[in-house]
Enzyme design. Structure first.
Site, PDB file in Angstrom:
ATOM      1  N   ARG A  49       0.866  -1.273   0.009  1.00  0.00           N
ATOM      2  CA  ARG A  49       0.174   0.266  -0.094  1.00  0.00           C
ATOM      3  C   ARG A  49       0.377   1.348   0.102  1.00  0.00           C
ATOM      4  O   ARG A  49       1.740   1.449   0.542  1.00  0.00           O
ATOM      5  CB  ARG A  49      -0.666  -0.234   1.720  1.00  0.00           C
ATOM      6  CG  ARG A  49      -2.329  -0.560   1.050  1.00  0.00           C
ATOM      7  CD  ARG A  49      -2.389  -0.947   2.789  1.00  0.00           C
ATOM      8  NE  ARG A  49      -1.494  -0.863   3.742  1.00  0.00           N
ATOM      9  CZ  ARG A  49      -1.567  -1.469   5.327  1.00  0.00           C
ATOM     10  NH1 ARG A  49      -2.810  -0.714   5.567  1.00  0.00           N
ATOM     11  NH2 ARG A  49      -0.720  -2.423   5.757  1.00  0.00           N
ATOM     12  N   SER A  54       6.548  -0.735   5.801  1.00  0.00           N
ATOM     13  CA  SER A  54       6.845  -1.663   4.918  1.00  0.00           C
ATOM     14  C   SER A  54       7.893  -1.169   4.302  1.00  0.00           C
ATOM     15  O   SER A  54       8.662  -1.951   3.304  1.00  0.00           O
ATOM     16  CB  SER A  54       6.475  -3.043   4.596  1.00  0.00           C
ATOM     17  OG  SER A  54       5.624  -3.443   6.205  1.00  0.00           O
ATOM     18  N   ASP A  84      -4.749 -13.263   6.035  1.00  0.00           N
ATOM     19  CA  ASP A  84      -6.004 -13.853   5.567  1.00  0.00           C
ATOM     20  C   ASP A  84      -6.317 -13.144   5.155  1.00  0.00           C
ATOM     21  O   ASP A  84      -7.953 -13.160   4.294  1.00  0.00           O
ATOM     22  CB  ASP A  84      -5.881 -15.539   6.326  1.00  0.00           C
ATOM     23  CG  ASP A  84      -4.859 -16.189   5.928  1.00  0.00           C
ATOM     24  OD1 ASP A  84      -3.810 -16.523   4.960  1.00  0.00           O
ATOM     25  OD2 ASP A  84      -4.456 -16.714   7.230  1.00  0.00           O
ATOM     26  N   HIS A 109      -0.972 -20.148   2.660  1.00  0.00           N
ATOM     27  CA  HIS A 109      -1.950 -20.565   3.346  1.00  0.00           C
ATOM     28  C   HIS A 109      -3.116 -20.821   2.464  1.00  0.00           C
ATOM     29  O   HIS A 109      -3.518 -20.083   1.756  1.00  0.00           O
ATOM     30  CB  HIS A 109      -2.281 -19.802   5.125  1.00  0.00           C
ATOM     31  CG  HIS A 109      -3.426 -21.144   5.695  1.00  0.00           C
ATOM     32  ND1 HIS A 109      -3.393 -21.669   5.610  1.00  0.00           N
ATOM     33  CD2 HIS A 109      -4.508 -19.782   5.950  1.00  0.00           C
ATOM     34  CE1 HIS A 109      -4.096 -22.197   6.186  1.00  0.00           C
ATOM     35  NE2 HIS A 109      -4.313 -20.984   6.511  1.00  0.00           N
ATOM     36  N   GLY A 135       8.017 -16.472   9.407  1.00  0.00           N
ATOM     37  CA  GLY A 135       8.136 -16.622   8.573  1.00  0.00           C
ATOM     38  C   GLY A 135      10.254 -15.969   8.284  1.00  0.00           C
ATOM     39  O   GLY A 135      10.865 -16.148   8.148  1.00  0.00           O
ATOM     40  N   GLU A 196      -2.815 -24.945  14.706  1.00  0.00           N
ATOM     41  CA  GLU A 196      -1.919 -23.994  15.551  1.00  0.00           C
ATOM     42  C   GLU A 196      -3.192 -24.431  16.787  1.00  0.00           C
ATOM     43  O   GLU A 196      -2.939 -23.688  17.436  1.00  0.00           O
ATOM     44  CB  GLU A 196      -1.365 -22.973  14.734  1.00  0.00           C
ATOM     45  CG  GLU A 196      -3.043 -22.220  13.970  1.00  0.00           C
ATOM     46  CD  GLU A 196      -2.807 -21.897  12.684  1.00  0.00           C
ATOM     47  OE1 GLU A 196      -1.425 -21.760  12.471  1.00  0.00           O
ATOM     48  OE2 GLU A 196      -3.463 -21.393  11.667  1.00  0.00           O
ATOM     49  N   GLU A 228      10.386 -24.272  35.880  1.00  0.00           N
ATOM     50  CA  GLU A 228       9.316 -25.068  35.652  1.00  0.00           C
ATOM     51  C   GLU A 228       8.225 -25.320  34.426  1.00  0.00           C
ATOM     52  O   GLU A 228       8.533 -26.000  33.821  1.00  0.00           O
ATOM     53  CB  GLU A 228       8.691 -25.723  37.259  1.00  0.00           C
ATOM     54  CG  GLU A 228       9.263 -25.705  38.273  1.00  0.00           C
ATOM     55  CD  GLU A 228      10.910 -26.249  37.646  1.00  0.00           C
ATOM     56  OE1 GLU A 228      10.636 -27.331  37.243  1.00  0.00           O
ATOM     57  OE2 GLU A 228      11.766 -26.458  39.081  1.00  0.00           O
ATOM     58  N   GLU A 232      12.123 -24.271  30.816  1.00  0.00           N
ATOM     59  CA  GLU A 232      12.162 -25.629  30.609  1.00  0.00           C
ATOM     60  C   GLU A 232      11.449 -26.004  28.973  1.00  0.00           C
ATOM     61  O   GLU A 232      11.980 -27.288  28.629  1.00  0.00           O
ATOM     62  CB  GLU A 232      12.450 -26.512  31.844  1.00  0.00           C
ATOM     63  CG  GLU A 232      12.766 -26.509  33.104  1.00  0.00           C
ATOM     64  CD  GLU A 232      13.045 -27.628  33.389  1.00  0.00           C
ATOM     65  OE1 GLU A 232      13.215 -28.668  33.008  1.00  0.00           O
ATOM     66  OE2 GLU A 232      12.726 -27.319  35.045  1.00  0.00           O
TER      67      GLU A 232
HETATM   68  P1  NAD Z   1       2.139 -10.696   8.643  1.00  0.00           P
HETATM   69  O1  NAD Z   1       0.840  -9.727   9.520  1.00  0.00           O
HETATM   70  O2  NAD Z   1       3.257 -10.865   8.732  1.00  0.00           O
HETATM   71  O3  NAD Z   1       2.419  -9.658   6.971  1.00  0.00           O
HETATM   72  C1  NAD Z   1       1.194  -8.614   6.296  1.00  0.00           C
HETATM   73  C2  NAD Z   1       2.301  -7.806   5.753  1.00  0.00           C
HETATM   74  O4  NAD Z   1       1.123  -7.112   4.339  1.00  0.00           O
HETATM   75  C3  NAD Z   1       1.871  -6.184   6.458  1.00  0.00           C
HETATM   76  O5  NAD Z   1       3.542  -6.708   6.458  1.00  0.00           O
HETATM   77  C4  NAD Z   1       2.328  -5.212   5.164  1.00  0.00           C
HETATM   78  O6  NAD Z   1       3.630  -5.820   4.293  1.00  0.00           O
HETATM   79  C5  NAD Z   1       0.965  -5.899   4.187  1.00  0.00           C
HETATM   80  N1  NAD Z   1      -0.675  -5.536   4.276  1.00  0.00           N
HETATM   81  C6  NAD Z   1      -0.818  -5.024   5.234  1.00  0.00           C
HETATM   82  N2  NAD Z   1      -2.416  -4.732   4.820  1.00  0.00           N
HETATM   83  C7  NAD Z   1      -2.075  -4.593   3.554  1.00  0.00           C
HETATM   84  C8  NAD Z   1      -2.912  -4.353   2.357  1.00  0.00           C
HETATM   85  N3  NAD Z   1      -3.969  -3.560   2.341  1.00  0.00           N
HETATM   86  N4  NAD Z   1      -2.169  -3.842   0.873  1.00  0.00           N
HETATM   87  C9  NAD Z   1      -0.874  -4.469   0.735  1.00  0.00           C
HETATM   88  N5  NAD Z   1       0.001  -4.956   1.778  1.00  0.00           N
HETATM   89  C10 NAD Z   1      -0.813  -4.833   3.029  1.00  0.00           C
HETATM   90  O7  NAD Z   1       1.286 -11.765   7.707  1.00  0.00           O
HETATM   91  P2  NAD Z   1       1.881 -13.067   7.573  1.00  0.00           P
HETATM   92  O8  NAD Z   1       1.887 -13.558   8.742  1.00  0.00           O
HETATM   93  O9  NAD Z   1       3.583 -12.810   7.362  1.00  0.00           O
HETATM   94  O10 NAD Z   1       0.838 -14.097   6.956  1.00  0.00           O
HETATM   95  C11 NAD Z   1       0.281 -14.102   5.279  1.00  0.00           C
HETATM   96  C12 NAD Z   1       0.632 -15.324   4.550  1.00  0.00           C
HETATM   97  O11 NAD Z   1       1.170 -16.035   5.008  1.00  0.00           O
HETATM   98  C13 NAD Z   1      -1.296 -15.436   5.117  1.00  0.00           C
HETATM   99  O12 NAD Z   1      -1.851 -16.309   4.312  1.00  0.00           O
HETATM  100  C14 NAD Z   1      -0.472 -16.318   6.039  1.00  0.00           C
HETATM  101  O13 NAD Z   1      -1.125 -17.070   6.708  1.00  0.00           O
HETATM  102  C15 NAD Z   1       0.387 -17.290   5.929  1.00  0.00           C
HETATM  103  N6  NAD Z   1       1.437 -17.965   6.825  1.00  0.00           N
HETATM  104  C16 NAD Z   1       2.215 -17.408   7.509  1.00  0.00           C
HETATM  105  C17 NAD Z   1       3.274 -17.920   8.484  1.00  0.00           C
HETATM  106  C18 NAD Z   1       3.829 -17.053   9.336  1.00  0.00           C
HETATM  107  O14 NAD Z   1       4.818 -17.702  10.088  1.00  0.00           O
HETATM  108  N7  NAD Z   1       3.371 -15.985  10.015  1.00  0.00           N
HETATM  109  C19 NAD Z   1       3.290 -18.730   8.398  1.00  0.00           C
HETATM  110  C20 NAD Z   1       3.107 -19.332   7.409  1.00  0.00           C
HETATM  111  C21 NAD Z   1       2.140 -19.351   6.272  1.00  0.00           C
HETATM  112 MG    MG Z   2      -1.302 -20.993  10.086  1.00  0.00          MG
HETATM  113 MG    MG Z   3      12.948 -30.612  36.892  1.00  0.00          MG
END
Ligand code: NAD
Ligand code: MG
Ligand code: MG
Length: 332
Positions: A49, A54, A84, A109, A135, A196, A228, A232
């Site tokens: 955006r 970022s 999502d 995802h 990530g 999760e 505890e 750990e």
């Molecule tokens: P996040 O919340 O860390 O990052 C989202 C990013 O999207 C923001 O940092 C921003 O840069 C951008 N953003 C937000 N609104 C926006 C808009 N309107 N237009 C453009 N950019 C915009 O998200 P995430 O946790 O990295 O998740 C992203 C996808 O990855 C999801 O589908 C999630 O399920 C999947 N996923 C995440 C993880 C994880 O480690 N967090 C692991 C596996 C899969």
């Molecule tokens: Mg997930």
């Molecule tokens: Mg012990």
């Protein structure tokens, strides 16, 4: 083996290197995918955006940054890595109008495709490359020469080579260095949500909290309860992660192991298993997805209430105090 696993030698790097890739979003997954692909020699642009916080960070990391619509327009592979719940709106407004026949739409995802919040046109590929880890670890392991395993899935194969593209993408972010598992959108979505909720985040935090509260309620010092029941945990999990439950059991005392076999099934008992089955059913029938999306429309009211409750819990205050007094995290 019930699953198919691919490694680097099974992937064709040229498939992803030959594409213009847009990474939409620069959060946890976005920064890792963009930087890993760039370091793998791919043509990457980041779509954000205007005014996004970022933007500067991505530019400072040496990436091309542009508005989402422009990135989607330029690219022939668009990986959507915004939260999502925001993906349907970002897709409708800034991505769908720029999709060309033969483009590839990618996800980390399966939520929006599986539950039908996004319905791409039939002439584009719909793939997933979902790292099985946060990530920041996806990026860290890549720079260290290893990689977090990925699930790869194809929901629509419009060009006939969607699997090659998905595997090639996994190669680009480093997942194929450790192994890439073939799955379906349904499997990834439902298993990821279940894991999760029941175990990794929901189950774990509640287990730690319940143990801590039980000791504190019985008059034990919170600092000891923290060590505890919380501190750990990581060491035990590390042993399981590296070498299996049997090795963790070998490393702990016989006293601990005897207690484990007696107490474990009393804590995670038939009632807990029944609750897990219900959690799985809510995920499978779409109730969880609807509840989550409804709360998002509500400004995350419920989510924020819960977050504030845990942030204010004694276990968090104790942990903060302890982590500032002991040295194990100081260098981090
Ligand atoms: P996040 O919340 O860390 O990052 C989202 C990013 O999207 C923001 O940092 C921003 O840069 C951008 N953003 C937000 N609104 C926006 C808009 N309107 N237009 C453009 N950019 C915009 O998200 P995430 O946790 O990295 O998740 C992203 C996808 O990855 C999801 O589908 C999630 O399920 C999947 N996923 C995440 C993880 C994880 O480690 N967090 C692991 C596996 C899969
Ligand atoms: Mg997930
Ligand atoms: Mg012990």
């Amino acid at each position: 083996m019930a699953v198919t696993i691919y490694y680097e030698q099974d992937c064709n790097p040229e498939a992803i290197k030959g594409k213009k890739v847009a990474i939409i979003g620069y959060g946890s997954q976005g920064h890792a995918h963009a930087l890993n692909l760039k370091d793998s020699g791919c043509d990457v642009r980041v779509g954000l955006r205007e005014g996004s916080r970022s933007w500067q960070a991505a530019e400072d990391a040496g990436l091309k940054v542009m508005p989402v619509a422009q990135a989607a327009d330029e690219a022939d592979l668009i990986m959507i890595l915004v939260p999502d719940e925001l993906q349907p709106a970002v897709y409708e407004e800034s991505i769908a109008p720029h999709l060309k026949a033969g483009d590839t739409l990618a996800f980390a995802h399966g939520f929006n495709i599986h539950y039908g919040y996004i319905t791409p046109p039939e002439d584009v590929n719909v793939i997933m490359c979902a790292p099985k880890g946060p990530g920041h670890i996806v990026r860290r392991q890549y720079t260290e020469g290893s990689g977090v395993p990925d699930l790869v899935c194809v929901a629509q194969d419009a060009t006939g080579d969607a699997w090659d593209i998905a595997l090639s993408y996994a190669w680009g972010i480093g997942g194929a260095r450790s192994g890439v598992i073939k799955a379906t959108f349904k499997e990834e979505t439902e298993e990821d949500l279940f894991g999760e909720q029941a175990v990794l985040c929901g189950g774990l935090v509640e287990l730690v909290k319940a143990g801590f509260e039980t000791l504190v309620e019985a008059g034990y010092p919170p600092e000891l309860a923290y060590f505890e029941c919380y501190h750990e945990m990581k060491m035990i999990v590390d042993l399981m992660y590296e070498s299996g439950i049997h090795f963790m059991n070998y490393s702990i005392s016989n006293t601990a192991e005897y207690g484990e076999y007696y107490a474990g099934p009393k804590i995670i008992n038939e009632q807990s298993r029944e609750a897990m089955r219900e959690i799985l059913k809510r995920i499978q029938d779409g109730t969880f997805a609807e509840d989550f999306m409804q709360d998002c429309k509500n400004g995350h009211k419920w989510l924020i209430e819960q977050r504030e409750a845990i942030n204010g819990h004694e276990i968090e205050k104790t942990g903060e105090r302890i982590r500032s007094m002991f040295s194990w995290l100081k260098e981090a």
